[in-house]
Design an enzyme around this catalytic site. Structure first.
Site, short mmCIF file in Angstrom:
data_model
loop_
_atom_site.label_atom_id
_atom_site.label_comp_id
_atom_site.label_asym_id
_atom_site.label_seq_id
_atom_site.Cartn_x
_atom_site.Cartn_y
_atom_site.Cartn_z
N GLU A 114 -5.23 -14.52 7.33
CA GLU A 114 -5.72 -14.84 8.68
C GLU A 114 -6.51 -16.14 8.59
O GLU A 114 -7.04 -16.48 7.54
CB GLU A 114 -6.64 -13.72 9.19
CG GLU A 114 -5.96 -12.37 9.35
CD GLU A 114 -6.96 -11.21 9.46
OE1 GLU A 114 -7.82 -11.24 10.35
OE2 GLU A 114 -6.88 -10.29 8.62
N LYS A 116 -9.68 -18.47 8.93
CA LYS A 116 -11.11 -18.22 8.87
C LYS A 116 -11.77 -19.00 10.01
O LYS A 116 -11.93 -20.21 9.92
CB LYS A 116 -11.67 -18.65 7.51
CG LYS A 116 -13.10 -18.23 7.33
CD LYS A 116 -13.57 -18.51 5.92
CE LYS A 116 -15.00 -18.02 5.76
NZ LYS A 116 -15.93 -18.65 6.73
N ASP A 118 -14.49 -20.50 12.41
CA ASP A 118 -15.84 -20.97 12.16
C ASP A 118 -16.72 -20.66 13.37
O ASP A 118 -16.99 -21.52 14.21
CB ASP A 118 -15.82 -22.48 11.87
CG ASP A 118 -17.06 -22.92 11.14
OD1 ASP A 118 -17.84 -22.04 10.71
OD2 ASP A 118 -17.26 -24.13 10.99
N TYR A 234 -12.50 -13.38 19.07
CA TYR A 234 -11.29 -12.97 18.36
C TYR A 234 -11.62 -11.74 17.53
O TYR A 234 -12.53 -11.77 16.70
CB TYR A 234 -10.82 -14.08 17.41
CG TYR A 234 -10.20 -15.27 18.10
CD1 TYR A 234 -8.87 -15.25 18.48
CD2 TYR A 234 -10.95 -16.40 18.37
CE1 TYR A 234 -8.28 -16.34 19.11
CE2 TYR A 234 -10.37 -17.50 19.00
CZ TYR A 234 -9.04 -17.47 19.37
OH TYR A 234 -8.47 -18.54 19.99
N LYS A 324 -11.72 -21.49 1.08
CA LYS A 324 -12.36 -22.54 1.88
C LYS A 324 -11.63 -23.85 1.70
O LYS A 324 -11.28 -24.24 0.57
CB LYS A 324 -13.82 -22.72 1.44
CG LYS A 324 -14.72 -21.54 1.76
CD LYS A 324 -15.09 -21.52 3.24
CE LYS A 324 -16.37 -20.77 3.50
NZ LYS A 324 -17.59 -21.48 3.24
N CYS A 419 -45.68 -48.11 3.01
CA CYS A 419 -45.23 -46.86 3.64
C CYS A 419 -45.02 -47.10 5.14
O CYS A 419 -45.93 -47.59 5.81
CB CYS A 419 -46.28 -45.77 3.41
SG CYS A 419 -45.98 -44.26 4.37
N CYS A 422 -47.95 -45.03 7.09
CA CYS A 422 -49.39 -45.29 7.03
C CYS A 422 -49.73 -46.71 6.62
O CYS A 422 -50.88 -47.13 6.71
CB CYS A 422 -50.08 -44.30 6.07
SG CYS A 422 -49.65 -44.58 4.34
N CYS A 437 -45.26 -42.88 -1.42
CA CYS A 437 -46.54 -43.22 -0.81
C CYS A 437 -47.56 -42.33 -1.49
O CYS A 437 -47.40 -41.11 -1.52
CB CYS A 437 -46.50 -42.95 0.69
SG CYS A 437 -48.14 -43.03 1.43
N CYS A 442 -51.85 -39.75 4.12
CA CYS A 442 -50.70 -40.26 4.88
C CYS A 442 -50.28 -39.23 5.93
O CYS A 442 -50.03 -38.07 5.60
CB CYS A 442 -49.53 -40.54 3.94
SG CYS A 442 -48.03 -41.04 4.83
#
Ligand code: ZN
Length: 486
Positions: A114, A116, A118, A234, A324, A419, A422, A437, A442
């Site tokens: 069958e 699969k 999702d 389904y 899969k 950064c 900051c 950083c 920060c």
């Protein structure tokens, strides 16, 4: 009209509407126009409004009858809703097939194949009604497999779910009047696109993929919203007395069809690994044109006696496996690189991409890991890049694509020396790939720590942590929570 006339007319309208709902939503073969259908529905609503004593729970007018929910009651499953073991290659399928044959001994081994889907696994409970048939009494999410959530009012709005099953259908199958149907709720791609157009108009971030959108939809507290989202159910399992239908999987799918459920038409019976791989190859070919997402193929031992002999591991049946599909990739443009500061102060570059549909989701960001990665790939802003995504994996940039249609970009990305949150200088320890950083105050570090602290699995504080749930931070709004802003 006299009272008995009205009752007869109401019954006739309901039968007609159910019949046409089945043709339209289950078989995909409408026999009348939408206008003709609406006219019957309108007449039924009018008669029921004038004669409220005639309203029944399974009347087609009652799909969106429920009040908005205040929350979802927890329900324990009659039998755990297990997950499936996965296979990713022909070798893994061959190993599984060998084990099945060893354990099955002299019992028959044949498999159903069958698609699969999702979506979201849901269990529907039916109970005896007054008419001698069965009535939909509950719709429950998979949850953790043991305990799910009662989403009945939302499930009722899904038109491919029968609200009741007439006695003659149950008798024909010798099915007890109390039974359970399990299957997958999916959001068709067309409905998903429509949802994202609406969200865009409202200035909201798009939903990431149809599965997450379906999950978010089923957990919506307002049934009329669910009704508008056009989910499809389904069916693939039938249980009675806490056990699977004893006639095997092929007979189960036939029985579900006979009961009026929508069963995915793409299915087959296979008995060799070569035949499994042929089914997988066909499924991969069909994938793009199905109109809904699939992520593999499910193989189940058909015979119930063989299933029972094989039994279960702790978390999955030994008699079924999910093959899969491998990762999908697509080419898109690297529009920019953005730096985010993590909990530990680590600076992470993120690729901002022209949104592209790959592996079942619209991807607009992908991780670039660190500065080394950008240098190694020689990435320039404006480059065309191949993006890969498989299963639940966060999308990643695998390579730069360069040809006549895909010219190179022209802007080198300069890694910030301060950064971005900051403004403090960032440092890179010797031998380390990451810039950090090191400012203890920060704001980015504090924010990320707080979110981590509040996130599910750490402190589980409702609301806190939601705005940056894992799904959302990778590719936009995941649909799982109305307050999640991605
Ligand atoms: Zn900082």
């Amino acid at each position: 009209m006299t009272e008995p006339d009205v009752a007869r007319r109401v019954e006739k309208l309901r039968d007609e509407i159910r019949h046409h709902e089945h043709l339209y939503y289950v078989l995909d073969k409408p026999a009348i126009s939408d206008a003709e259908f609406d006219a019957r529905m309108k007449e039924l609503k009018r008669l029921e409004a004038a004669h409220p004593e005639l309203v029944t729970a399974d009347s087609p007018t009652q799909r969106v009858g429920g009040k908005p929910a205040e929350g979802f009651r927890k329900v324990r499953h009659s039998r755990p809703m297990l997950s499936l073991d996965n296979a990713y290659s022909e070798e893994e399928l061959a190993d599984w097939n060998r084990r099945v044959h060893e354990l099955a001994g002299n019992l028959p081994v044949e498999y159903t194949a069958e698609l699969k889907l999702d979506g979201l696994s849901v269990a529907l409970h039916y109970q005896p009604d007054e008419a001698g048939g069965a009535l939909l009494s509950a719709g429950v999410t998979r949850g953790d497999g043991q305990v799910g959530e009662d989403i009945t009012t939302n499930i009722r709005t899904i038109r491919s779910v029968p609200l009741s099953i007439p006695p003659e259908k149950l008798q024909k199958l010798r099915l007890p009047r109390e039974f359970e149907v399990r299957g997958e709720c999916v959001m068709p791609e067309a409905a998903f696109e429509r949802l994202n157009e609406e969200r865009e108009r409202e200035g909201l971030p798009p939903a990431v993929n149809p599965r997450n959108a379906a999950a978010g939809t089923l957990r919506t507290l307002e049934p009329s919203i669910v009704a508008n989202r056009r989910l499809v159910f389904y069916a693939y399992f039938l249980l009675a007395g806490g056990d699977y239908w004893p006639q095997g999987q092929t007979a189960t799918l036939d029985a579900l069809t006979a009961l009026g459920f929508r069963v995915n038409p793409h299915r087959g019976r296979v008995d060799t690994v070569a035949a499994m791989m042929k089914f997988v190859a066909e499924a991969e070919k069909q994938r793009a044109t199905l109109g809904y997402e699939i992520d593999g193929v499910v193989l189940k031992v058909d015979a119930h006696a063989t299933q029972q002999r094989l039994g279960y591991t702790g978390r999955a049946p030994r008699w079924a496996i999910a093959y899969k599909f491998t990762a999908e990739s697509a080419v898109t443009r690297l529009e920019d690189i953005m730096i985010t500061v993590g909990r530990s102060g680590k600076l992470t570059p993120t690729a901002m991409l022209t949104p592209i549909f790959v592996g079942g989701v619209t991807v607009s960001r992908a991780t670039l890991h660190n500065a080394d990665f950008i240098e190694r790939k020689g990435l320039l802003i404006g480059d065309w890049v191949r993006v890969e995504r498989g299963g639940d994996v966060i999308p990643k940039v695998v390579e730069v694509v360069e040809d006549a249609d895909h010219p190179r970009g022209n802007r080198r990305f300069s890694y910030p020396s301060i950064c971005p949150e900051c403004g403090n200088a960032v440092v890179r320890e010797e031998g380390e790939a990451d810039w950090r950083c090191v400012n203890a105050d920060c704001p980015a570090k504090l924010r990320e720590s707080l979110l981590h602290f509040g996130a599910r699995g750490v402190m589980n504080i409702e609301g806190l942590g939601e705005p940056q749930c894992n799904n959302c931070s990778s590719a936009g709004w995941c649909g799982a929570s109305p307050i999640c802003i991605g």
